[in-house]
Scaffold this motif. Structure first.
Motif, PDB file in Angstrom:
ATOM      1  N   ALA A  31       0.821  -1.203   0.000  1.00  0.00           N
ATOM      2  CA  ALA A  31       0.000   0.000   0.000  1.00  0.00           C
ATOM      3  C   ALA A  31       0.857   1.255   0.000  1.00  0.00           C
ATOM      4  O   ALA A  31       1.972   1.263   0.516  1.00  0.00           O
ATOM      5  N   THR A  32       0.299   2.298  -0.577  1.00  0.00           N
ATOM      6  CA  THR A  32       0.883   3.630  -0.562  1.00  0.00           C
ATOM      7  C   THR A  32      -0.124   4.540   0.129  1.00  0.00           C
ATOM      8  O   THR A  32      -1.320   4.498  -0.180  1.00  0.00           O
ATOM      9  N   LEU A  43      -6.310  14.962   4.578  1.00  0.00           N
ATOM     10  CA  LEU A  43      -6.870  13.987   3.658  1.00  0.00           C
ATOM     11  C   LEU A  43      -5.889  12.828   3.524  1.00  0.00           C
ATOM     12  O   LEU A  43      -4.683  13.043   3.388  1.00  0.00           O
ATOM     13  N   VAL A  44      -6.397  11.603   3.551  1.00  0.00           N
ATOM     14  CA  VAL A  44      -5.561  10.411   3.457  1.00  0.00           C
ATOM     15  C   VAL A  44      -6.051   9.571   2.281  1.00  0.00           C
ATOM     16  O   VAL A  44      -7.214   9.160   2.245  1.00  0.00           O
ATOM     17  N   ARG A  45      -5.148   9.331   1.336  1.00  0.00           N
ATOM     18  CA  ARG A  45      -5.474   8.451   0.209  1.00  0.00           C
ATOM     19  C   ARG A  45      -4.654   7.174   0.372  1.00  0.00           C
ATOM     20  O   ARG A  45      -3.431   7.214   0.462  1.00  0.00           O
ATOM     21  N   ASN A  59      -8.754   4.419  -1.840  1.00  0.00           N
ATOM     22  CA  ASN A  59      -9.709   5.117  -0.987  1.00  0.00           C
ATOM     23  C   ASN A  59      -9.148   6.460  -0.545  1.00  0.00           C
ATOM     24  O   ASN A  59      -7.965   6.566  -0.228  1.00  0.00           O
ATOM     25  N   THR A  60     -10.008   7.458  -0.493  1.00  0.00           N
ATOM     26  CA  THR A  60      -9.640   8.764   0.049  1.00  0.00           C
ATOM     27  C   THR A  60     -10.632   9.106   1.138  1.00  0.00           C
ATOM     28  O   THR A  60     -11.837   8.939   0.952  1.00  0.00           O
TER      29      THR A  60
END
Length: 85
Positions: A31-32, A43-45, A59-60
């Protein structure tokens, strides 16, 4: 620095546009995570895949207060903190 709700908001406001990317890799998981401070929020993507054939994800979301505090603790050395006690 104690990360009260007010201090967290001041840090987010002062560091508008700050970005950081982290990576996670395990046996069947990759994952990144891309973090962006925008509009006074974190914000986390998350983007990656697992070993299952249909397991890609992208997912964001807006981080909650506890997630934001954890991020700020880890990134505090590279953030602008002038004037915050």
């Amino acid at each position: 620095m104690r990360l009260t709700k007010d201090v967290v908001q001041k840090l987010l406001d002062m560091n508008e546009g700050f970005e950081k990317t982290t990576y996670s890799r395990d046996r069947n998981f990759k994952a990144t995570y891309h973090y962006l401070i925008k509009g006074g929020k974190l914000l986390v993507r998350s983007k990656g895949k697992t070993s299952w054939s249909d397991s890609n994800f992208d997912n964001t979301k807006v981080a909650n207060l506890e997630q934001t505090r954890n991020f700020l603790r880890k990134a505090i050395d590279v953030l602008k903190t002038e004037g915050i006690k």
